[in-house]
Design a protein around this motif. Structure first.
Motif, PDB file in Angstrom:
ATOM      1  N   ILE B  59       0.850  -1.188   0.000  1.00  0.00           N
ATOM      2  CA  ILE B  59       0.000   0.000   0.000  1.00  0.00           C
ATOM      3  C   ILE B  59       0.883   1.234   0.000  1.00  0.00           C
ATOM      4  O   ILE B  59       1.890   1.289   0.712  1.00  0.00           O
ATOM      5  CB  ILE B  59      -0.940  -0.033   1.225  1.00  0.00           C
ATOM      6  CG1 ILE B  59      -1.812  -1.286   1.120  1.00  0.00           C
ATOM      7  CG2 ILE B  59      -1.760   1.240   1.332  1.00  0.00           C
ATOM      8  CD1 ILE B  59      -3.085  -1.268   1.910  1.00  0.00           C
ATOM      9  N   PHE B  71     -10.243   0.055   1.355  1.00  0.00           N
ATOM     10  CA  PHE B  71      -9.666  -1.021   0.559  1.00  0.00           C
ATOM     11  C   PHE B  71     -10.091  -2.375   1.127  1.00  0.00           C
ATOM     12  O   PHE B  71     -10.513  -3.276   0.402  1.00  0.00           O
ATOM     13  CB  PHE B  71      -8.143  -0.884   0.563  1.00  0.00           C
ATOM     14  CG  PHE B  71      -7.421  -2.036  -0.066  1.00  0.00           C
ATOM     15  CD1 PHE B  71      -6.890  -3.058   0.715  1.00  0.00           C
ATOM     16  CD2 PHE B  71      -7.290  -2.109  -1.446  1.00  0.00           C
ATOM     17  CE1 PHE B  71      -6.226  -4.123   0.131  1.00  0.00           C
ATOM     18  CE2 PHE B  71      -6.628  -3.184  -2.036  1.00  0.00           C
ATOM     19  CZ  PHE B  71      -6.094  -4.193  -1.250  1.00  0.00           C
ATOM     20  N   LYS B  74     -13.654  -3.182   0.419  1.00  0.00           N
ATOM     21  CA  LYS B  74     -13.830  -3.610  -0.981  1.00  0.00           C
ATOM     22  C   LYS B  74     -13.391  -5.070  -1.132  1.00  0.00           C
ATOM     23  O   LYS B  74     -14.093  -5.866  -1.732  1.00  0.00           O
ATOM     24  CB  LYS B  74     -12.997  -2.706  -1.890  1.00  0.00           C
ATOM     25  CG  LYS B  74     -13.539  -2.589  -3.307  1.00  0.00           C
ATOM     26  CD  LYS B  74     -12.777  -1.553  -4.109  1.00  0.00           C
ATOM     27  CE  LYS B  74     -11.308  -1.916  -4.173  1.00  0.00           C
ATOM     28  NZ  LYS B  74     -10.751  -2.018  -5.510  1.00  0.00           N
ATOM     29  N   GLU B  75     -12.238  -5.413  -0.565  1.00  0.00           N
ATOM     30  CA  GLU B  75     -11.732  -6.789  -0.668  1.00  0.00           C
ATOM     31  C   GLU B  75     -12.684  -7.788  -0.034  1.00  0.00           C
ATOM     32  O   GLU B  75     -12.837  -8.910  -0.496  1.00  0.00           O
ATOM     33  CB  GLU B  75     -10.358  -6.914   0.010  1.00  0.00           C
ATOM     34  CG  GLU B  75      -9.236  -6.224  -0.741  1.00  0.00           C
ATOM     35  CD  GLU B  75      -8.931  -6.888  -2.064  1.00  0.00           C
ATOM     36  OE1 GLU B  75      -8.664  -8.107  -2.077  1.00  0.00           O
ATOM     37  OE2 GLU B  75      -8.973  -6.193  -3.097  1.00  0.00           O
TER      38      GLU B  75
END
Lengths: 366, 124
Positions: B59, B71, B74-75
């Motif tokens: 990152i 993030f 979303k994952e």
């Protein structure tokens, strides 16, 4: 100056050093009291485009001398009362929701809810120092002008809601992060009873020094009055010290003291720039405490270059000092320009904010 | 605290000051440049939180922690309203505007930053 708390005793070298009974010495308490009592002037005005119909425009400004260690969400009740009771027309204002209220500086910078008010103020001061017309020589504090918006908060950028619960969670999070920085664990914070942990926030809400420090003194390291006088701590219990107490009698020896932490919780604010945080061990070597000068040379050497060497002593000048050099920048902590010889561990013990963090704001000299 | 010797400058220093000021402003530009470096973040599930196939991610270090949370959401395929709590080293929740660079410098272990995640508040 009023008495320094009801439970403080003068430092006694013969005392048994348990965390709970440890006396906080006069010197440390004095600076903590000064920090706690520090205030900054705020001038709050509603965005004129958003004033509800029929508002009393003669009273458009709310002035408040706010504690540096407090938070804007805690001021919201009094701000709200002023505007709702004295300024806004009741009918026009009835649909306003104060969870949608948010602040910008007069220059258009979004104000963060979770920053202590003193930090918001100092950060603004250093931002202003970039502008050629600013003058640092003014001894009167200029009010920080804030614009209050009543709707459409930019939630993406605000990151945190202003609810009292969110504010408390953010505050407790900062205290734990500071605890971890100092000792590599949050045992001291999580070891407090829930009632005590809540007591920290209550102390902030009520702005009560004694209530706050009654609990905070259990987790915040102190600086011994003169390190040479500190007794060697008992070696029976497991030591949290990374290095053994110095054999030099002048060295720091209070086991949980400010000079024995792994790192001081400190953040560096560059004007209109990044916030810098890293590990800041209190000692450069066994005998040399890390000073602000060392710290700033490490992180922003272009703004705080090393001093030129002291000329050798001579008959004409038996006590030479380093030649004066124009300094490009200065360091503010709690709104005060700090001498560069200040020791980082001392800052951690005496001038940290209520959330445990020392905030160093860098301003530019003219 | 003693007074710094820097407080009173001789008059010859005044032209040096405006040069110093220009240099200071240039120096600030250097410090404002965003770090393009990446650091390794290791996500570790806590309790009943779903385990991801991949746990290590590089990152960009100038990212705020808020970006890391987004993030992760979303994952995991989490919507905005589903509860997700994140911690560093099983110890504390950082402020969302703390940068990954700062958190890495302060709390990394074995050259990565451990971010624990759970669906319930654990170390809040």
């Amino acid at each position: 100056m009023s008495t320094y708390g009801t439970t403080r005793h003068h430092h006694s070298p013969a005392a048994n050093f348990s965390n709970r009974d440890r006396a906080t010495d006069y010197h440390t308490t004095l600076f903590r009291r000064l920090t706690w009592d520090g205030t900054v002037p705020l001038e709050i005005r509603v965005d004129p485009k958003e004033l509800p119909a029929n508002s009393d425009r003669n009273l458009e400004c709310y002035f408040v001398q706010a504690p540096r260690v407090s938070y804007l969400p805690l001021l919201m009740p009094e701000i709200r009362r002023f505007f709702m009771d004295l300024v806004f027309d009741e009918t026009a204002a009835k649909d306003l929701k104060d969870e949608e209220w948010w602040f910008e500086t007069a220059e258009g910078t979004l104000v963060k809810w979770h920053w202590p008010i003193g930090l918001i103020y100092d950060n603004h001061t250093i931002s202003a120092s970039l502008k050629p017309t600013s003058s640092r020589s003014s001894t009167n504090a200029i009010p920080l002008r804030l614009i209050l918006h009543l709707a459409s908060p930019p939630n993406e950028k605000l990151l945190l809601s202003p609810s009292p619960e969110a504010c408390k969670q953010a505050f407790m999070g900062q205290l734990k992060e500071a605890d971890f920085i100092r000792w590599g664990s949050t045992k001291r914070m999580t070891g407090l009873r829930q009632q005590d942990q809540d007591g920290l926030w209550e102390g902030i809400k009520e702005h009560n020094f004694d209530d706050y420090w009654r609990v905070a003194s259990k987790v915040t390291p102190t600086t011994a009055p003169t390190r040479a006088q500190s007794p060697v701590p008992p070696s029976s219990s497991a030591s949290m010290v990374n290095r053994p107490p110095s054999a030099d009698p002048g060295g720091p020896s209070e086991r949980d003291g400010a000079y024995n932490v792994r790192s001081i919780p400190v953040r560096l604010y560059v004007p209109d720039g990044p916030v810098i945080q890293g590990l800041v061990p209190p000692m450069i070597d066994d005998n040399t405490p890390r000073t602000l000068s060392h710290y700033l040379l490490d992180h922003i050497p272009l703004l705080f270059p090393a001093s030129p060497p002291v000329p050798p002593p001579s008959r004409a000048n038996p006590h030479p000092r380093p030649p004066p050099v124009p300094r490009p920048a200065y360091a503010l902590v709690q709104g005060i320009v700090m001498p560069l010889e200040t020791e980082m561990a001392w800052l951690g013990g005496c001038l940290a904010g209520a959330d445990g963090w020392v905030n160093v704001c860098i301003g530019i000299n003219h | 605290m003693t007074d710094s010797a820097d407080r009173s400058l001789p008059s010859w220093a005044s032209s040096a000051i405006s040069e110093t000021n220009e240099e200071a402003l240039k120096a600030l530009q250097t410090y404002k440049k965003k770090d393009a470096d990446k650091v390794i973040v290791r996500f570790k599930a806590v309790g009943n939180a779903p385990i991801m196939k991949q746990n290590f991610f590089k990152i960009t270090s100038s990212n705020r922690f808020q970006a890391v949370i987004q993030f992760l959401r979303k994952e995991l395929g989490y919507k905005g309203s589903e509860p997700l709590h994140t911690y560093i080293n099983l110890a504390f929740s950082p402020a969302p505007d703390d940068t990954v660079a700062n958190l890495f410098k302060s709390f990394q272990t074995d050259n990565h930053l451990i971010v624990n995640y759970s669906t319930t508040a654990a170390w809040g």
